[in-house]
Scaffold this motif. Structure first.
Motif, short mmCIF file in Angstrom:
data_model
loop_
_atom_site.label_atom_id
_atom_site.label_comp_id
_atom_site.label_asym_id
_atom_site.label_seq_id
_atom_site.Cartn_x
_atom_site.Cartn_y
_atom_site.Cartn_z
N GLY A 271 0.81 -1.21 0.00
CA GLY A 271 0.00 0.00 0.00
C GLY A 271 0.85 1.26 0.00
N TRP A 272 0.17 2.40 -0.06
CA TRP A 272 0.87 3.68 -0.07
C TRP A 272 1.64 3.93 1.22
CZ3 TRP A 272 1.49 6.32 -4.44
CH2 TRP A 272 0.61 6.07 -5.50
N ALA A 273 1.12 3.44 2.33
CA ALA A 273 1.80 3.65 3.62
C ALA A 273 3.14 2.94 3.67
CB ALA A 273 0.91 3.18 4.77
N GLY A 274 3.31 1.91 2.85
CA GLY A 274 4.56 1.15 2.84
C GLY A 274 5.56 1.64 1.81
N LEU A 275 5.28 2.79 1.20
CA LEU A 275 6.17 3.34 0.18
C LEU A 275 7.30 4.12 0.84
CD1 LEU A 275 6.58 3.71 -2.90
CD2 LEU A 275 5.20 5.80 -2.73
N ASN A 276 8.44 3.48 1.04
CA ASN A 276 9.58 4.08 1.74
C ASN A 276 10.69 4.43 0.76
OD1 ASN A 276 8.49 3.86 4.42
ND2 ASN A 276 8.87 1.66 4.30
N LEU A 277 10.98 5.69 0.61
CA LEU A 277 12.00 6.18 -0.32
C LEU A 277 12.86 7.22 0.38
CD1 LEU A 277 9.63 6.77 -3.39
CD2 LEU A 277 11.13 4.80 -3.05
N ASN A 278 14.18 7.09 0.28
CA ASN A 278 15.08 8.07 0.88
C ASN A 278 15.16 9.35 0.06
OD1 ASN A 278 15.74 6.51 3.09
ND2 ASN A 278 17.59 5.64 2.16
N SER A 279 15.19 9.19 -1.28
CA SER A 279 15.26 10.33 -2.20
C SER A 279 14.12 10.16 -3.20
CB SER A 279 16.61 10.37 -2.91
OG SER A 279 17.67 10.32 -1.98
N PRO A 280 12.90 10.52 -2.81
CA PRO A 280 11.69 10.11 -3.52
C PRO A 280 11.71 10.27 -5.04
CG PRO A 280 11.10 11.22 -1.50
CD PRO A 280 12.58 11.35 -1.63
N PHE A 281 11.86 11.47 -5.56
CA PHE A 281 11.79 11.67 -7.01
C PHE A 281 12.99 11.04 -7.72
CE2 PHE A 281 8.76 15.15 -6.00
CZ PHE A 281 7.73 14.76 -6.85
#
Length: 529
Positions: A271-281
Motif C-alpha cells: 500500500g501507499w503507507a509502505g512506500l519508503n523512499l530516501n530520495s523520492p523523485f
C-alpha cells in the motif's frame, strides 16, 4: 523607512524570494510524504492547502502594505493587540521559521546519501535510520554557514543570488513532471491499491498539516518580512505574496500528479503507507530508467533547499530585528550594520539557534510537522489583526484594501484552526507547550520595563491563551482519526472546532486596542513612506 534599511528589492526579486522560499526541500519530499499518508487523495490535500494559505496570505498582504517594515510578520499582532499577543505570535513564528534553516541543509544531505555512483559510496553513511550521522551533520553545518555568509554583507547579494537560484528551482520541478510522465504514467494508481483515499478522508486532512503541505507554503511570508527593504511596498508586497503562492501551488499539484502516476505497481505491494523512499523523485527516476533526471535531481537537492535556506537566513534575521523593535530582545539585535544595511547580530543569534535545532532534530521528517503546527499558531493572529485595524478607521493608513476581507478573515481563522486540529494529538499539544514556554522571556522584559501597562496587555491577549489551551483540549478529546481519545466523535469534532474558532475570532477582534499600539512612532513612519 527604517533607519539603516535600504529599499533595494523590486517586485521580481520579492516574488522570487517568496517562490524560492516555498520551493525548497518541500517539493523534494512533500509529494512522497503526502502520498504515503493519504494515497492519491494527497491531490485534494494540496488543493485545500493552497486555498487556506491563499486566504491567510491575503490578510498578511494587506498588513504588509500597511506596515512595510522588516520582520513584519512578528509586528502586526503587537500593533493591534499589544505586547502579550505580539510576543506569543512572534515567538511562534520565529521558532517555526528559524528551524527551517537547518531543515533545508539536512534535506540536501539526505538526498546526497542516496547517490548511486560507485565513487560516491562514502555518502551512503551520511544518513541512517531516518537521522543524519555525525559526518552528515558536519556537512549540513557547512551548508548552513554558506547560507549565513551569502547574507552577511548586503541584501543585494542575497536578492541577486536568490533570484538566480529560484529560476533554476522553477525549471527542475517542471523537468521532473515532464520526465516522469513521459517515462511511465500509471493511471490505475489513482483508483487501485486501496482507492483514491485508502486511509479515509481524515488522512487527507491530516496530510495538509503534517506531510509538508503547510510546511512547503510557509515561504509566502518572506516578501512580507522583507517589506522594509522593498521598493514600492504597498504595491509589490501583495503582488509578490499572491504571485508566489499561486505559482507554487500549480507546481506542487503537478508534482503530486506526476509522483502518484510514476510509482510502479511492485512498489505498492504494502500500500501507499509502505512506500519508503530516501530520495523520492530521484529513486522513482532511477526505477524508471530516467538516469539523466536522477542526476539532475541529485544536483537540485542542493540548489532547491539551499535557495530556501539562503532566503530564510535573510528573513529570520529581519524577524529578530522586528522582535527587538517590539521590545522582546536585547537592543543589540536591533542594530543595523552602517555600511551593509543588514542586522548582523540577529544573524549570529539565528546561526546559533539553527545549530541547536540541527543537533536536536537530525532528519527532515522530524521537524516538518513541528514547523507547520508552530507556524499555524502564528498565522491565526493575522486574520484577527487585519479586521481589528479596519475597525480603527483612519487611525491606520491602508494603501491596499482587499475586497471581501470581512468574509476572508474569519474563514481563514477557522481553516487555520481546523488544520491545527488535523495535525493530530499529541503533536498539537506538544507544540502549544513549546509556544507557551517562551512566556518567561516576555515577563522578564515586562518586569525590566517596570510592568508598564501590564494589565491592559494581558486583557487584550487572554483570548489567545484560552484559545491555545482550548485547541489542546479539543485535540486530546477529539476523534481517534486525529489521534484523540474519541470522546468527541469524528465529524462532530470538526464542527466543534469550527464553531469555537468563530467565537474566538470575534473575541480576538474585540480585544484589540482602540488605537494601534505603535512604539516610538516607527509604524507611523513606515506608513508615511
Amino acid at each position: 523607512m527604517e533607519k539603516g534599511m535600504r529599499r533595494d528589492i523590486g517586485l521580481l526579486a520579492l516574488t522570487m524570494t517568496g517562490l524560492g522560499s516555498i520551493i525548497g526541500s518541500g517539493w523534494l519530499f512533500g509529494a512522497w510524504k503526502a502520498a504515503k499518508v493519504a494515497g492519491p487523495g494527497a491531490l485534494v490535500a494540496w488543493i485545500l492547502g493552497v486555498i487556506v494559505i491563499l486566504l491567510i496570505g491575503l490578510t498578511y498582504a494587506e498588513l504588509g502594505s500597511m506596515f512595510p517594515q522588516s520582520g513584519g510578520m512578528v509586528r502586526y499582532a503587537h500593533y493591534s493587540h499589544g505586547s502579550f499577543v505580539g510576543f506569543l505570535s512572534g515567538w511562534a513564528n520565529w521558532i517555526a521559521i528559524v528551524s527551517v534553516i537547518p531543515v533545508e541543509a539536512e534535506a540536501s544531505i539526505q538526498y546526497m546519501s542516496s547517490w548511486p555512483w560507485h565513487w560516491a559510496a562514502w555518502t551512503h553513511g551520511l544518513y541512517h535510520n531516518k537521522t543524519l550521522t555525525p559526518p552528515g551533520l558536519v556537512l549540513a553545518g557547512v551548508l548552513v554557514l554558506i547560507y549565513f555568509f551569502l547574507n552577511y554583507w548586503t541584501v543585494k547579494v542575497f536578492a541577486r543570488s536568490n533570484t538566480t537560484i529560484t529560476v533554476f528551482k522553477f525549471i527542475i520541478p517542471a523537468l521532473t513532471v515532464i520526465g516522469l510522465m513521459a517515462a511511465g504514467f500509471h493511471g490505475q494508481n489513482f483508483t487501485q491499491y486501496g482507492g483514491f483515499t485508502p486511509n479515509g478522508w481524515s488522512s487527507v486532512l491530516t496530510a495538509i498539516a503534517t506531510s509538508g503541505v503547510i510546511f512547503a507554503f510557509n515561504g509566502f511570508q518572506s516578501p512580507v518580512n522583507l517589506a522594509g527593504e522593498a521598493r514600492n511596498p504597498s504595491r509589490n508586497i501583495p503582488l509578490a505574496v499572491m504571485g508566489s503562492i499561486l505559482l507554487a501551488g500549480v507546481i506542487y499539484l503537478l508534482l503530486q500528479i506526476a509522483f502518484i502516476g510514476a510509482v510502479r505497481g511492485n512498489m505498492l505491494t504494502h500500500g501507499w503507507a509502505g512506500l519508503n523512499l530516501n530520495s523520492p523523485f530521484a529513486d522513482l527516476a532511477l526505477s524508471l530508467g530516467v538516469n539523466w533526471l536522477a542526476i539532475v535531481l541529485f544536483l537540485d537537492a542542493f540548489v532547491s533547499p539551499s535557495g530556501t535556506g539562503i532566503t530564510y537566513t535573510a528573513t529570520t534575521a529581519r524577524m529578530v530585528h522586528g522582535m527587538q523593535q517590539n521590545g522582546y530582545f536585547p537592543s543589540v539585535f536591533g542594530r543595523i550594520h552602517p555600511l551593509y544595511g543588514v542586522p548582523r547580530a540577529a544573524m549570529w543569534l539565528n546561526l546559533v539557534i539553527a545549530y541547536i535545532f540541527m543537533l536536536m532534530f537530525r532528519g527532515w521528517g522530524e521537524l516538518s510537522g513541528v514547523i507547520s503546527v508552530a507556524t499555524l499558531i502564528s498565522y491565526v493572529t493575522g486574520p484577527i489583526s487585519v479586521i481589528a485595524f479596519r475597525r480603527m478607521g483612519d487611525a491606520v493608513k491602508r494603501p491596499v484594501k482587499v475586497r471581501g476581507m470581512s468574509v476572508i478573515a474569519p474563514i481563514a481563522f477557522i481553516f487555520a484552526s481546523l488544520i491545527l486540529y488535523w495535525a493530530q494529538w499529541p503533536l498539537t499539544g506538544e507544540v502549544i507547550v513549546v509556544i507557551v514556554i517562551g512566556l518567561p522571556i516576555y515577563f522578564y522584559y515586562m518586569a525590566k520595563g517596570g510592568w508598564q501597562d501590564i494589565g491592559r496587555q494581558i486583557r487584550s491577549g487572554i483570548w489567545l491563551i484560552v484559545y491555545l489551551l482550548w485547541m489542546a483540549l479539543i485535540s486530546f478529546l477529539g476523534s481517534k482519526q486525529f489521534g484523540g481519545s474519541n470522546v468527541i466523535p469524528y465529524g462532530i469534532d470538526m464542527v466543534v472546532v469550527a464553531i469555537s474558532a468563530l467565537l474566538f475570532y470575534v473575541w480576538g477582534v474585540r480585544s484589540a486596542f482602540a488605537k494601534p499600539n505603535f512604539r516610538d512612532g516607527d509604524a507611523n513612519t513606515a506608513q508615511s513612506e
